[in-house]
Scaffold this active site. Structure first.
Site, PDB file in Angstrom:
ATOM      1  N   HIS A 223      32.117  40.687  50.106  1.00  0.00           N
ATOM      2  CA  HIS A 223      33.171  41.707  50.006  1.00  0.00           C
ATOM      3  C   HIS A 223      32.775  42.850  49.081  1.00  0.00           C
ATOM      4  CE1 HIS A 223      36.215  38.383  51.329  1.00  0.00           C
ATOM      5  NE2 HIS A 223      35.429  38.782  52.289  1.00  0.00           N
TER       6      HIS A 223
ATOM      7  N   CYS B   7      27.281  56.154  47.738  1.00  0.00           N
ATOM      8  CA  CYS B   7      27.471  57.577  48.018  1.00  0.00           C
ATOM      9  C   CYS B   7      27.932  57.768  49.461  1.00  0.00           C
ATOM     10  CB  CYS B   7      26.151  58.320  47.773  1.00  0.00           C
ATOM     11  SG  CYS B   7      26.245  60.033  48.313  1.00  0.00           S
TER      12      CYS B   7
ATOM     13  N   CYS C 170      27.200  61.600  43.303  1.00  0.00           N
ATOM     14  CA  CYS C 170      25.851  61.066  43.501  1.00  0.00           C
ATOM     15  C   CYS C 170      24.810  61.911  42.760  1.00  0.00           C
ATOM     16  CB  CYS C 170      25.553  61.043  44.996  1.00  0.00           C
ATOM     17  SG  CYS C 170      23.891  60.535  45.401  1.00  0.00           S
TER      18      CYS C 170
ATOM     19  N   CYS D 193      22.664  63.732  45.859  1.00  0.00           N
ATOM     20  CA  CYS D 193      23.184  64.758  46.775  1.00  0.00           C
ATOM     21  C   CYS D 193      24.541  65.321  46.320  1.00  0.00           C
ATOM     22  CB  CYS D 193      23.286  64.197  48.197  1.00  0.00           C
ATOM     23  SG  CYS D 193      24.648  63.045  48.409  1.00  0.00           S
TER      24      CYS D 193
ATOM     25  N   GLY E 252      36.777  27.347  44.477  1.00  0.00           N
ATOM     26  CA  GLY E 252      37.868  28.270  44.133  1.00  0.00           C
ATOM     27  C   GLY E 252      38.230  29.251  45.223  1.00  0.00           C
TER      28      GLY E 252
ATOM     29  N   THR F  70      36.776  24.876  38.264  1.00  0.00           N
ATOM     30  CA  THR F  70      35.307  24.949  38.368  1.00  0.00           C
ATOM     31  C   THR F  70      34.650  25.049  36.989  1.00  0.00           C
ATOM     32  OG1 THR F  70      35.670  27.289  38.918  1.00  0.00           O
ATOM     33  CG2 THR F  70      35.024  25.835  40.716  1.00  0.00           C
TER      34      THR F  70
HETATM   35  P1  NAD Z   1      42.500  33.304  46.675  1.00  0.00           P
HETATM   36  O1  NAD Z   1      43.157  34.122  45.615  1.00  0.00           O
HETATM   37  O2  NAD Z   1      43.026  33.344  48.050  1.00  0.00           O
HETATM   38  O3  NAD Z   1      42.507  31.766  46.253  1.00  0.00           O
HETATM   39  C1  NAD Z   1      42.076  31.340  44.989  1.00  0.00           C
HETATM   40  C2  NAD Z   1      41.812  29.851  45.068  1.00  0.00           C
HETATM   41  O4  NAD Z   1      41.265  29.450  43.823  1.00  0.00           O
HETATM   42  C3  NAD Z   1      43.062  29.005  45.319  1.00  0.00           C
HETATM   43  O5  NAD Z   1      42.769  28.062  46.328  1.00  0.00           O
HETATM   44  C4  NAD Z   1      43.291  28.307  43.965  1.00  0.00           C
HETATM   45  O6  NAD Z   1      43.857  27.013  44.123  1.00  0.00           O
HETATM   46  C5  NAD Z   1      41.886  28.256  43.407  1.00  0.00           C
HETATM   47  N1  NAD Z   1      41.775  28.224  41.957  1.00  0.00           N
HETATM   48  C6  NAD Z   1      42.604  28.788  41.024  1.00  0.00           C
HETATM   49  N2  NAD Z   1      42.113  28.572  39.787  1.00  0.00           N
HETATM   50  C7  NAD Z   1      40.953  27.870  39.932  1.00  0.00           C
HETATM   51  C8  NAD Z   1      39.977  27.356  39.026  1.00  0.00           C
HETATM   52  N3  NAD Z   1      40.082  27.530  37.685  1.00  0.00           N
HETATM   53  N4  NAD Z   1      38.896  26.676  39.533  1.00  0.00           N
HETATM   54  C9  NAD Z   1      38.768  26.505  40.877  1.00  0.00           C
HETATM   55  N5  NAD Z   1      39.660  26.962  41.777  1.00  0.00           N
HETATM   56  C10 NAD Z   1      40.738  27.644  41.311  1.00  0.00           C
HETATM   57  O7  NAD Z   1      40.963  33.658  46.594  1.00  0.00           O
HETATM   58  P2  NAD Z   1      39.887  33.873  47.737  1.00  0.00           P
HETATM   59  O8  NAD Z   1      39.883  32.701  48.644  1.00  0.00           O
HETATM   60  O9  NAD Z   1      38.653  34.244  47.021  1.00  0.00           O
HETATM   61  O10 NAD Z   1      40.405  35.157  48.544  1.00  0.00           O
HETATM   62  C11 NAD Z   1      40.852  36.288  47.835  1.00  0.00           C
HETATM   63  C12 NAD Z   1      40.187  37.600  48.236  1.00  0.00           C
HETATM   64  O11 NAD Z   1      40.458  38.538  47.197  1.00  0.00           O
HETATM   65  C13 NAD Z   1      38.714  37.486  48.334  1.00  0.00           C
HETATM   66  O12 NAD Z   1      38.387  38.062  49.524  1.00  0.00           O
HETATM   67  C14 NAD Z   1      38.142  38.312  47.162  1.00  0.00           C
HETATM   68  O13 NAD Z   1      37.314  39.332  47.674  1.00  0.00           O
HETATM   69  C15 NAD Z   1      39.286  39.001  46.540  1.00  0.00           C
HETATM   70  N6  NAD Z   1      39.431  38.747  45.077  1.00  0.00           N
HETATM   71  C16 NAD Z   1      38.379  38.846  44.252  1.00  0.00           C
HETATM   72  C17 NAD Z   1      38.525  38.587  42.884  1.00  0.00           C
HETATM   73  C18 NAD Z   1      37.303  38.641  42.001  1.00  0.00           C
HETATM   74  O14 NAD Z   1      36.362  39.359  42.307  1.00  0.00           O
HETATM   75  N7  NAD Z   1      37.272  37.879  40.907  1.00  0.00           N
HETATM   76  C19 NAD Z   1      39.777  38.260  42.364  1.00  0.00           C
HETATM   77  C20 NAD Z   1      40.858  38.192  43.243  1.00  0.00           C
HETATM   78  C21 NAD Z   1      40.674  38.435  44.599  1.00  0.00           C
HETATM   79 ZN    ZN Z   2      24.137  60.881  47.737  1.00  0.00          ZN
END
Ligand code: NAD
Ligand code: ZN
Length: 274
Positions: free
Chosen positions: A126, A134, A174, A177, A212, A256
């Site tokens: 993602h 850019c 950028c 450019c 997670g 985790t």
């Molecule tokens: P989600 O928010 O849908 O689900 C999070 C999952 O993590 C749940 O199943 C929950 O039970 C579990 N969880 C919560 N705390 C935990 C822990 N301490 N240890 C292990 N598991 C734990 O997340 P998703 O499935 O990644 O989907 C969300 C979307 O949003 C993704 O596509 C992502 O790109 C984006 N996102 C990214 C971030 C980041 O970059 N840190 C944060 C939020 C959302």
């Molecule tokens: Zn550029």
């Protein structure tokens, strides 16, 4: 001794004979770095409807209507992502790479924390919010987390209404450019990045750590099924749910940041005992 000691021992046994473990990580892995997950209570989706705000087209339309609402949300986001540091779960994944067990980290997270923890083979399906792309020449640049966030926070102080032109004024230009750069993150409706590499890594794996993730975002959620078909042992760590229970070999209902260091320790114990 943890309540889930048997599961930790089983996971360690699978991983200790693996040389091609692949991780599939989601927002839960960064929860202990104080970045809210999107779907858990109190998460970002409580504040903002992802389908309404998450697509690029809708985002621009919504900016005009919700300019007042967006500034506090952006401030919260910057605060969480700006201060985040790798937690013991991320560090344990780097330990597994150094031990010759973990090969590739496929992540849905956009927070750059797997890279900051030390892992070297990372697929960010993602994208990465600290990487800019850019819109003119496609040049990409990874920015320093803290200086990028404090720079935007400073600019935000001078903006009262976060409308379209204000957003454009926040954008970097950028160095090649001079076109506008956008964060290299995948929004709803956009294609995920490195899909074929992700599927290839899952198909080549001999074990998969599913960490997670709520398993509802596709195509990332197909990857554990691809790994299972290839014969990989599937280990799921998630304190609240196991969306992959039909194909799971070991399920550990722990955070985790607690389970992964315990598994690394158990692998070291098993190696010492043999
Ligand atoms: P989600 O928010 O849908 O689900 C999070 C999952 O993590 C749940 O199943 C929950 O039970 C579990 N969880 C919560 N705390 C935990 C822990 N301490 N240890 C292990 N598991 C734990 O997340 P998703 O499935 O990644 O989907 C969300 C979307 O949003 C993704 O596509 C992502 O790109 C984006 N996102 C990214 C971030 C980041 O970059 N840190 C944060 C939020 C959302
Ligand atoms: Zn550029």
């Amino acid at each position: 001794m943890s309540r889930w000691e048997n599961e930790i021992v089983k996971a360690a046994s699978i991983l200790s004979v693996s040389t091609k473990t692949v991780v599939m990580s989601g927002a839960g892995v960064s929860a202990e770095s104080n970045i809210p997950t999107f779907r858990d209570a109190g998460g970002l989706w409580d504040q903002m409807d992802p389908v309404e705000a998450g697509t690029a087209d809708n985002l621009f339309a919504q900016l005009e209507q919700n300019a007042d609402k967006l500034k506090p949300i952006l401030n919260d986001l910057l605060n969480a992502f700006g201060k985040a540091e790798p937690n013991p779960g991320h560090t344990a994944l780097f330990d597994l790479e150094k031990m010759g067990i973990l090969k590739t980290v496929i992540t849905q997270n956009i927070d750059n924390l797997h890279r900051e923890a030390g892992n070297t083979d990372i697929i960010e399906m993602h994208g990465n919010m600290f990487q800019m792309r850019c819109l003119g020449c496609g040049h990409k640049a990874i920015l320093d987390r803290k200086s990028y966030v404090s720079d935007i926070e400073e600019k935000l102080k001078t903006i009262t209404k976060l409308d379209f032109s204000a957003i454009v004024s926040l954008a970097l230009h950028c160095e090649h450019c001079s076109s506008i750069m956008r964060p290299d993150v995948v929004m709803f409706g956009e294609e995920v990045q490195a899909m074929s590499e992700s599927f290839q890594a899952a198909q080549d794996s001999d074990a998969m750590l599913v960490l997670g993730t709520s398993g509802v975002v596709y195509p990332a959620a197909y990857l554990p099924f691809e790994a299972k078909k290839a014969g990989a042992g599937i280990i799921v760590i998630n304190p609240k749910e196991n969306p992959f229970d039909k194909i799971t070999d070991v399920y550990i209902p722990m955070k985790t940041g607690e389970a992964l260091p315990a598994i690394v320790q158990e692998i070291r114990n098993q190696a010492g005992a043999s």
